[in-house]
Design an enzyme around this catalytic site. Structure first.
Site, PDB file in Angstrom:
ATOM      1  CG  ASP A   1      -5.435   1.194   8.144  1.00  0.00           C
ATOM      2  OD1 ASP A   1      -5.685   0.382   9.060  1.00  0.00           O
ATOM      3  OD2 ASP A   1      -4.365   1.820   8.091  1.00  0.00           O
TER       4      ASP A   1
ATOM      5  CG  ASP B   1      -1.961   1.004   1.279  1.00  0.00           C
ATOM      6  OD1 ASP B   1      -2.426   1.383   0.184  1.00  0.00           O
ATOM      7  OD2 ASP B   1      -2.369   1.415   2.382  1.00  0.00           O
ATOM      8  CG  HIS B   2      -0.393   4.813   0.148  1.00  0.00           C
ATOM      9  ND1 HIS B   2      -0.828   5.790  -0.714  1.00  0.00           N
ATOM     10  CD2 HIS B   2      -1.490   4.396   0.837  1.00  0.00           C
ATOM     11  CE1 HIS B   2      -2.137   5.957  -0.543  1.00  0.00           C
ATOM     12  NE2 HIS B   2      -2.564   5.113   0.381  1.00  0.00           N
TER      13      HIS B   2
ATOM     14  CG  HIS C   1      -5.424   8.149   3.219  1.00  0.00           C
ATOM     15  ND1 HIS C   1      -4.824   8.789   2.165  1.00  0.00           N
ATOM     16  CD2 HIS C   1      -5.548   6.850   2.847  1.00  0.00           C
ATOM     17  CE1 HIS C   1      -4.589   7.913   1.200  1.00  0.00           C
ATOM     18  NE2 HIS C   1      -5.016   6.735   1.578  1.00  0.00           N
ATOM     19  N   GLY C   2      -7.820   8.421   6.926  1.00  0.00           N
ATOM     20  CA  GLY C   2      -8.028   8.700   8.343  1.00  0.00           C
ATOM     21  C   GLY C   2      -9.505   8.731   8.716  1.00  0.00           C
TER      22      GLY C   2
ATOM     23  CG  HIS D   1      -6.056   4.692  -1.836  1.00  0.00           C
ATOM     24  ND1 HIS D   1      -4.969   4.251  -1.125  1.00  0.00           N
ATOM     25  CD2 HIS D   1      -5.934   4.167  -3.077  1.00  0.00           C
ATOM     26  CE1 HIS D   1      -4.223   3.493  -1.897  1.00  0.00           C
ATOM     27  NE2 HIS D   1      -4.785   3.422  -3.102  1.00  0.00           N
TER      28      HIS D   1
HETATM   29  P1  13P Z   1      -9.032   4.816   5.468  1.00  0.00           P
HETATM   30  O1  13P Z   1      -8.191   5.687   6.331  1.00  0.00           O
HETATM   31  O2  13P Z   1     -10.272   5.517   5.025  1.00  0.00           O
HETATM   32  O3  13P Z   1      -9.343   3.504   6.099  1.00  0.00           O
HETATM   33  O4  13P Z   1      -8.200   4.520   4.117  1.00  0.00           O
HETATM   34  C1  13P Z   1      -7.234   3.502   4.074  1.00  0.00           C
HETATM   35  C2  13P Z   1      -6.435   3.528   2.807  1.00  0.00           C
HETATM   36  O5  13P Z   1      -6.753   4.193   1.834  1.00  0.00           O
HETATM   37  C3  13P Z   1      -5.234   2.695   2.769  1.00  0.00           C
HETATM   38  O6  13P Z   1      -4.507   2.886   1.603  1.00  0.00           O
HETATM   39  O1  G3H Z   2      -3.371   4.866   3.586  1.00  0.00           O
HETATM   40  C1  G3H Z   2      -2.732   4.565   4.567  1.00  0.00           C
HETATM   41  C2  G3H Z   2      -3.129   3.470   5.479  1.00  0.00           C
HETATM   42  O2  G3H Z   2      -4.153   3.867   6.342  1.00  0.00           O
HETATM   43  C3  G3H Z   2      -1.936   2.917   6.186  1.00  0.00           C
HETATM   44  O3  G3H Z   2      -1.606   3.675   7.303  1.00  0.00           O
HETATM   45  O4  G3H Z   2       0.789   4.138   6.870  1.00  0.00           O
HETATM   46  O5  G3H Z   2      -0.169   4.330   9.187  1.00  0.00           O
HETATM   47  O6  G3H Z   2       0.143   2.085   8.125  1.00  0.00           O
HETATM   48  P1  G3H Z   2      -0.111   3.555   7.911  1.00  0.00           P
HETATM   49 ZN    ZN Z   3      -4.528   4.855   0.821  1.00  0.00          ZN
END
Ligand code: 13P
Ligand code: G3H
Ligand code: ZN
Length: 311
Positions: A258, A82-83, A180-181, A213
Site C-alpha cells: 500500500d 484487508d484487516h 506497516h507504513g 503484510h
Molecule cells: P505497506 O504499508 O508496507 O505497504 O503494507 C501494506 C499492507 O500490509 C496492507 O495490509
Molecule cells: O495495512 C493497512 C493498509 O496500509 C491500509 O491502510 O487502513 O489506512 O487504508 P488504511
Molecule cells: Zn496489512
C-alpha cells in the site's frame, strides 16, 4: 471475467515459486493504475480494501469499480477485505461481493483469535469465499491501530498447525519483521527479516499459502521527489526487494503493498503541481499519479513477485 477467489492463484504461485501482489485500493485511479500494469504483464492480481477504504469510497463503489476492472482486463482478479476487524465487517464483505476476506484477530489472545477466525471461516466458506487469518503482530499503523516498534511480536511457528487446523483458514499472514507504513526500520538500522521463522512455518505447513503484510520497499527516488517539490518526508527504509523475491520463491504467495502506491502517487502529484501551478483539472493531475502507480506495480510484478505471464 467474474472475480475469482485466491484458491487457484495461490496453488499455482506456491508450486511456481512466485507470489501475487495484493494492492490496497481506495479510488478509481488506483484501481486503474494497478490493473493496467497487471494487464500489460498478464499477471493475476489481488485488489484489497481496508475498513478505511470502505469508509472513504463506500463498499458499493469499490465493488463496482473492481468488477469493471476484471471485466475490462479479463484477468483473474480477487477482491479482498484487508484487516477485517470483526465478524460483522467480514460478513458484509462476503454478502457484498468480495471473494476473499481477512479476519485480523492477531491482537486478541490466541484462543479468542481462533474462535473469531473460525466463525468467519464457517460463514465465508458457506458462501464460497476464502479467508486469511493472522498470527503474530506487525509494528506500524493500520487504520486506527498503532503498534509501536518494539511491541510487535514474531509469529510462533509452533502455533501455526494448531491455528490452521482449528480455524480452517485458507491462508495465513505471519510476522517475520515486516511492518506497516513507510518507516519500517530506524534510521541506520539494517533491514532484516526472520527467514528462519518462514522456513519453520513452511516445514510445518507444507503447500500452505503464507501472506506477508507491510511489504512496501519505499522507493528512494520517490521520497526525494516528494521533498524536492515541497514535501517534508523524513528518510524512510522499506523491505529490500531481494528479500521479498526470496520470500516469494518460498511459501509466501501473497505480498501486500500500500505505502509504495501512496508514495508514488504523492511524488507524481507534487511534481505535477510544482510544474503546473495553475492546473485545477483533476483529469490532468490524476493522470501522472495513475501512471506512477502503473509503473510501481509493473516493477513489482516483474522484479519482486515473479508473476508476469501467470494470469
Ligand atoms: P505497506 O504499508 O508496507 O505497504 O503494507 C501494506 C499492507 O500490509 C496492507 O495490509
Ligand atoms: O495495512 C493497512 C493498509 O496500509 C491500509 O491502510 O487502513 O489506512 O487504508 P488504511
Ligand atoms: Zn496489512
Amino acid at each position: 471475467m467474474p472475480l475469482v477467489t485466491t484458491k487457484e492463484m495461490f496453488k499455482k504461485a506456491y508450486e511456481g515459486g512466485y507470489a501475487i501482489g495484493a494492492f490496497n485500493v481506495n479510488n478509481m485511479e488506483i484501481i486503474q493504475g494497478i490493473t493496467r500494469a497487471a494487464k500489460k504483464l498478464n499477471a493475476p492480481v489481488i485488489l484489497q480494501c481496508s475498513s478505511g477504504a470502505r469508509k472513504y469510497a463506500s463498499h458499493d463503489y469499490l465493488v463496482a469499480m473492481v468488477k469493471a476492472a476484471a471485466d475490462e482486463t479479463g484477468l483473474p482478479i480477487a477482491l479482498h477485505l484487508d484487516h477485517g476487524p470483526d465478524f460483522e465487517t467480514c460478513k458484509a464483505c462476503v454478502d457484498g461481493g468480495f471473494t476473499s476476506v481477512m479476519i485480523d484477530g492477531s491482537s486478541h489472545p490466541y484462543e479468542e483469535n481462533i474462535a473469531l477466525t473460525k466463525k468467519v471461516v464457517e460463514y465465508a466458506h458457506a458462501h464460497g469465499v476464502v479467508v486469511e487469518g493472522e498470527l503474530g503482530t506487525l509494528a506500524g499503523i493500520e487504520d486506527d491501530v498503532v503498534v509501536e516498534s518494539g511491541n510487535e511480536s514474531y509469529t510462533k511457528p509452533e502455533q501455526v498447525e494448531d491455528f490452521v487446523t482449528r480455524t480452517g483458514v485458507d491462508s495465513l499472514a505471519i510476522a517475520i519483521g515486516t511492518s506497516h507504513g513507510a518507516y519500517k526500520f530506524k534510521p541506520g538500522q539494517k533491514p532484516q527479516l526472520r527467514f528462519d521463522i518462514l522456513e519453520e512455518v513452511e516445514k510445518r505447513l507444507p503447500g500452505f499459502p503464507i501472506v506477508l503484510h507491510g511489504a512496501s520497499s519505499v522507493n528512494q527516488d520517490h521520497i526525494k521527489m516528494i521533498n524536492e517539490f515541497g514535501g517534508e518526508m523524513p528518510d524512510a527504509i522499506g523491505i529490500p526487494e531481494d528479500m521479498l523475491r526470496k520470500a516469494s520463491s518460498m511459501a509466501v504467495c501473497k505480498i501486500n503493498v500500500d505505502s509504495d502506491i501512496r508514495i508514488a502517487m504523492t511524488a507524481a502529484l507534487r511534481k505535477h503541481f510544482a510544474e503546473n501551478p495553475k492546473d485545477f483539472d483533476p483529469r490532468k493531475y490524476l493522470t501522472p499519479a495513475r501512471d506512477a502507480i502503473e509503473a510501481v506495480v509493473a516493477h513489482k510484478i516483474e522484479t519482486v513477485l515473479g508473476c508476469k505471464d501467470k494470469a
